[in-house]
Structure formats: structure tokens, C-alpha cells
Design a protein around this motif. Structure first.
Motif, mmCIF file in Angstrom:
data_model
loop_
_atom_site.group_PDB
_atom_site.id
_atom_site.type_symbol
_atom_site.label_atom_id
_atom_site.label_comp_id
_atom_site.label_asym_id
_atom_site.label_seq_id
_atom_site.Cartn_x
_atom_site.Cartn_y
_atom_site.Cartn_z
ATOM 1 N N LEU A 87 -2.889 12.186 -7.098
ATOM 2 C CA LEU A 87 -2.012 11.134 -6.585
ATOM 3 C C LEU A 87 -2.740 10.437 -5.440
ATOM 4 O O LEU A 87 -3.147 11.085 -4.469
ATOM 5 N N ILE A 88 -2.891 9.125 -5.579
ATOM 6 C CA ILE A 88 -3.588 8.335 -4.558
ATOM 7 C C ILE A 88 -2.668 8.131 -3.360
ATOM 8 O O ILE A 88 -1.502 7.770 -3.521
ATOM 9 N N LEU A 89 -3.192 8.372 -2.175
ATOM 10 C CA LEU A 89 -2.469 8.056 -0.939
ATOM 11 C C LEU A 89 -2.896 6.644 -0.528
ATOM 12 O O LEU A 89 -3.887 6.457 0.189
ATOM 13 N N GLU A 90 -2.171 5.670 -1.057
ATOM 14 C CA GLU A 90 -2.559 4.272 -0.807
ATOM 15 C C GLU A 90 -1.866 3.733 0.429
ATOM 16 O O GLU A 90 -0.656 3.884 0.590
ATOM 17 N N ASN A 91 -2.624 3.098 1.270
ATOM 18 C CA ASN A 91 -2.045 2.508 2.480
ATOM 19 C C ASN A 91 -1.096 1.373 2.086
ATOM 20 O O ASN A 91 -1.493 0.474 1.344
ATOM 21 N N PRO A 92 0.155 1.401 2.581
ATOM 22 C CA PRO A 92 1.102 0.343 2.199
ATOM 23 C C PRO A 92 0.657 -1.048 2.636
ATOM 24 O O PRO A 92 1.123 -2.046 2.091
ATOM 25 N N GLY A 93 -0.259 -1.118 3.581
ATOM 26 C CA GLY A 93 -0.777 -2.419 4.014
ATOM 27 C C GLY A 93 -1.985 -2.887 3.222
ATOM 28 O O GLY A 93 -2.524 -3.970 3.479
ATOM 29 N N LEU A 94 -2.435 -2.082 2.260
ATOM 30 C CA LEU A 94 -3.588 -2.448 1.417
ATOM 31 C C LEU A 94 -3.203 -2.300 -0.058
ATOM 32 O O LEU A 94 -3.856 -1.565 -0.815
ATOM 33 N N PRO A 95 -2.127 -2.970 -0.492
ATOM 34 C CA PRO A 95 -1.591 -2.716 -1.828
ATOM 35 C C PRO A 95 -2.589 -3.048 -2.935
ATOM 36 O O PRO A 95 -3.310 -4.042 -2.849
ATOM 37 N N GLY A 96 -2.617 -2.182 -3.951
ATOM 38 C CA GLY A 96 -3.490 -2.418 -5.096
ATOM 39 C C GLY A 96 -4.934 -2.035 -4.871
ATOM 40 O O GLY A 96 -5.766 -2.157 -5.768
ATOM 41 N N SER A 97 -5.255 -1.530 -3.670
ATOM 42 C CA SER A 97 -6.654 -1.270 -3.318
ATOM 43 C C SER A 97 -7.073 0.178 -3.561
ATOM 44 O O SER A 97 -8.250 0.500 -3.508
ATOM 45 N N SER A 98 -6.113 1.062 -3.788
ATOM 46 C CA SER A 98 -6.382 2.509 -3.848
ATOM 47 C C SER A 98 -7.078 2.997 -2.572
ATOM 48 O O SER A 98 -7.820 3.971 -2.612
ATOM 49 N N ALA A 99 -6.849 2.330 -1.468
ATOM 50 C CA ALA A 99 -7.524 2.687 -0.215
ATOM 51 C C ALA A 99 -6.515 3.188 0.827
ATOM 52 O O ALA A 99 -5.390 2.690 0.903
ATOM 53 N N ALA A 100 -6.929 4.162 1.615
ATOM 54 C CA ALA A 100 -6.095 4.669 2.716
ATOM 55 C C ALA A 100 -6.431 3.934 4.011
ATOM 56 O O ALA A 100 -5.561 3.650 4.828
ATOM 57 N N THR A 101 -7.723 3.672 4.197
ATOM 58 C CA THR A 101 -8.190 2.795 5.281
ATOM 59 C C THR A 101 -9.035 1.717 4.605
ATOM 60 O O THR A 101 -9.262 1.773 3.394
ATOM 61 N N ASN A 102 -9.541 0.757 5.355
ATOM 62 C CA ASN A 102 -10.334 -0.305 4.741
ATOM 63 C C ASN A 102 -11.548 0.232 3.987
ATOM 64 O O ASN A 102 -11.962 -0.333 2.985
ATOM 65 N N SER A 103 -12.092 1.344 4.454
ATOM 66 C CA SER A 103 -13.342 1.843 3.872
ATOM 67 C C SER A 103 -13.195 3.136 3.079
ATOM 68 O O SER A 103 -14.117 3.518 2.366
ATOM 69 N N LEU A 104 -12.075 3.836 3.231
ATOM 70 C CA LEU A 104 -11.965 5.180 2.647
ATOM 71 C C LEU A 104 -10.721 5.360 1.785
ATOM 72 O O LEU A 104 -9.682 4.727 2.001
ATOM 73 N N TYR A 105 -10.876 6.267 0.851
ATOM 74 C CA TYR A 105 -9.838 6.635 -0.104
ATOM 75 C C TYR A 105 -9.352 8.040 0.229
ATOM 76 O O TYR A 105 -10.114 8.872 0.740
ATOM 77 N N ALA A 106 -8.073 8.304 -0.088
ATOM 78 C CA ALA A 106 -7.520 9.653 0.035
ATOM 79 C C ALA A 106 -6.635 9.927 -1.165
ATOM 80 O O ALA A 106 -5.952 9.024 -1.669
ATOM 81 N N GLY A 107 -6.656 11.155 -1.661
ATOM 82 C CA GLY A 107 -5.800 11.526 -2.786
ATOM 83 C C GLY A 107 -5.507 13.009 -2.741
ATOM 84 O O GLY A 107 -6.232 13.776 -2.097
ATOM 85 N N LEU A 108 -4.422 13.403 -3.419
ATOM 86 C CA LEU A 108 -4.098 14.831 -3.537
ATOM 87 C C LEU A 108 -4.332 15.245 -4.973
ATOM 88 O O LEU A 108 -3.736 14.680 -5.899
#
Ligand code: 1HN
Length: 347
Positions: free
Chosen positions: A75-96
């Protein structure tokens, strides 16, 4: 630009823009202030994911799709401010990621660098280039850029870990390559062999760490028992840093630097009742609450923290941490990349 323009000038400029647009030409003076901001600007938002809820959805997915079918059941932890990006921060991804007893997540490699931070379960493994790291709660395991890796769960219980990758960074550079081997990589070394050679302030008398693994990143398993003991010793020995608490960075023994070229990882301990001074840094950070409870106040908004909760603090957001009980956090960010590029700042 100066926004007080005569209507006539505005009209002539707009006509010029309309003419240029089909030729992919645009006026810088209309966007300069948005491009070069005096301080970091991001749409990424502070966000907390409660672990219990995310875990419940992940286990439900586990009833519907296998690890083999999904390739990786995450499950991707997608930042609600970066919709559709699969990104948690501008440069990094997080998932469980969930791997159930008996499952294998098939072997592949890619130019994205990855870390795993174990949330629950014990005895499943990640194999890097055919060497297994047997994982326990709150262990850190690395799969550096272009290393073959597969996961398997020989234990009797579900295993869940946090995946941290530099997917948005690699996407930014349009430098993604991936290959699939499938199944499990043939064993190349006994589990723990690399830790024995490189993890105890030793190295083989001959050869280099690059001989063991490309890019001089030999070590890939940082067990909870070891980093926790170091943090404890630090906490016993001195007063906490006002802005950080007691903090230790994971390092690559081959060069003393961050664990991977694009990702830095650290742990910190805040004594019960401790409240940090406000701090900002340019590296947006993803945190895991390893032990204890407390609050994170980000840009003045409080987020309650409980064990295993996940938190994202975007670039240059003001962070204050409050420890309700002794609070232990794991965090990863792109500080490693920013320092190389001369961009990292903290205040
Ligand atoms: C990946 O390779 C893993 O190896 C997990 O477990 C998550 C997300 C995007 C791309 C590659 C893994 C991933 C991933």
C-alpha cells in the motif's frame, strides 16, 4: 513582474503570449517568483498514517491478491498534497509491504535504491544478490541501486515492513531501469556473512567493499538490537540535543557516509517529557514511531503519535516533537542527495 501595468500593455503582452504558446515559448517574467522562491515551496503536506488502519487494509488486500501475483503487495503512502505521484515527499516514496507465510516476492532489480524498516513479524527475509538478511521488528535492511533482491516468508506469521525508495528522484532524472529474474536468487553467501565481514568495524584484509558489492555498499542489515543499544548508551551519557533529542545516523562502513547515495536514515530518542525546539530542514522526512507516544507539531498543527504510526514532515516545515513517554523514532530522507548537490540546509 510589476503587476501594475496599463491595460494596453497587458493586452499586447497577452496577445504575444498567445502567439508564442504554439511554439513552446513562454515569458519567464510571469513565473520567475514562483520558480525561484526565497524559501522552499512544496505542495507536499504534513501527514500521519495511523498504523492500525493501514495494517487492516493491507491484510484485507492479502486476502485478495498474492505476493507473486502483485509482484510486490504494497500500500503506497501517498502524500495528499502530491496526488497521483506515488510520492510521500517530493523526492521519496513510502509504502507498507505485506508478505504472508510461505510467500515469495520474486527476484528483480532496478535503479531505484530501497530500504526496508520492519514494522511487525519475525523470520521473513530479504535476499540481496542471493544473501539473506533474516528480519526482526525495527531492523533496517537496504537493497541498493541495481542489486538483485527477493523476499520470502518462512515464518508462521504475516510480516509487514515499510519500503522507502527514491522513486520520485529516479523519475525526475528519467533514469529508471529494471530487470526481472523471477523466483528466488540462488544463494551466494550464508545469511549474516556480510555483517560478519563489514558490520563490526572490520573488513576483509584483501579486496575492497566494491568487490563484495558494487558502488562500495557492502553492508545491508542494521539490526534493531544494535542500533537501539547505541541509542540507549548515548541517552545515558549526555543531555539530548535541544532540536533533535539523541540522534544517530546509519552509515555505510565503506565510506562513513549515508547508507545510500540518495537516502539517509537515522534514529532518535527523546526522553519522557522532552520537547524539542522548533527545527526546519530542506530534507522532507518520513518517520516511524518505534516506541512510545507523543506529539509532532508541524507548522503549528499537532499530530498525536502512537507506536508504529507513520509521519511525513515536508521540506522546511517547522517540526516540534513532544515525548509523552520515552519516544524512539526512525526516519529517512533525501539528505544524502541534497548534501552532494550543495542544497541541504537546516535551521
Ligand atoms: C520494490 O522493488 C519493492 O523489492 C517494494 O520489495 C516496493 C515500489 C516500487 C518499485 C519497486 C521490493 C517497490 C519496489
Amino acid at each position: 513582474m510589476d503587476t501594475h501595468q496599463p491595460n494596453e500593455q497587458r493586452a499586447r503582452l497577452e496577445a504575444l503570449y498567445t502567439e508564442m504558446r504554439p511554439h513552446s515559448l513562454y515569458p519567464l517574467w510571469e513565473v520567475l517568483h514562483a520558480l525561484v522562491t526565497p524559501t522552499p515551496a512544496t505542495t507536499a503536506q504534513p501527514w500521519k498514517w495511523g498504523y492500525a488502519q493501514a495494517r487492516d487494509y493491507l491484510l484485507r488486500a492479502g486476502d485478495m491478491i498474492s505476493a507473486a501475483q502483485a509482484e510486490r503487495r504494497v500500500l503506497i503512502l501517498e502524500n495528499p498534497g502530491l496526488p497521483g505521484s506515488s510520492a510521500a515527499t517530493n523526492s521519496l516514496y513510502a509504502g507498507l509491504q505485506l508478505i504472508l507465510p510461505g510467500e515469495v516476492a520474486p527476484c528483480h532489480r532496478h535503479t531505484q535504491s530501497a530500504l526496508r524498516f520492519v514494522m511487525e513479524g519475525e523470520g521473513a527475509h530479504t535476499a540481496v544478490d542471493g544473501e539473506r538478511a533474516v528480519m526482526r521488528p525495527f531492523d533496517l535492511v537496504l537493497t541498493p541501486n541495481w542489486q538483485w533482491h527477493d523476499h520470502g516468508n518462512d515464518s508462521a506469521a504475516p510480516m509487514i515492513w515499510l519500503d522507502g525508495l527514491d522513486i520520485p528522484t529516479v523519475r525526475f532524472y528519467a533514469a529508471s531501469f529494471a530487470e526481472r529474474m523471477g523466483g528466488e536468487h540462488p544463494a551466494t553467501a550464508a545469511p549474516g556473512d556480510t555483517t560478519a565481514r563489514y558490520g563490526r568495524n572490520l573488513r576483509p584484509f584483501t579486496g575492497s567493499s566494491a568487490a563484495r558489492r558494487p558502488q562500495a555498499q557492502p553492508l545491508f542489515h542494521y539490526p534493531y538490537g544494535e542500533w537501539r543499544e547505541s541509542l540507549d548508551a548515548m541517552a545515558r551519557g549526555e543531555a539530548p540535543d535541544p532540536a533533535l533529542g539523541h540522534a544517530l545516523e546509519f552509515r555505510n562502513p565503506a565510506d562513513g557516509g549515508p547508507v545510500m547515495p540518495t537516502i539517509s536514515a537515522h534514529v532518535r530518542l527523546l526522553p519522557a517529557g522532552f520537547r524539542t525546539t522548533p527545527r526546519r530542514a530542506t530534507d522532507g522526512t518520513i518517520f516511524v514511531v518505534v516506541e512510545g507516544h507523543g506529539r509532532a507539531v508541524i507548522n503549528g498543527v499537532a499530530h498525536d503519535l502512537a507506536r508504529r504510526d507513520l509521519l511525513v514532515v515536508p521540506s522546511w516545515a517547522e517540526l516540534v516533537l513532544e515525548a509523552g513517554s520515552e519516544l524512539v523514532l526512525f526516519g529517512y530522507s533525501d539528505r544524502a542527495a541534497q548534501e552532494k548537490l550543495g542544497l541541504y540546509r537546516a535551521a
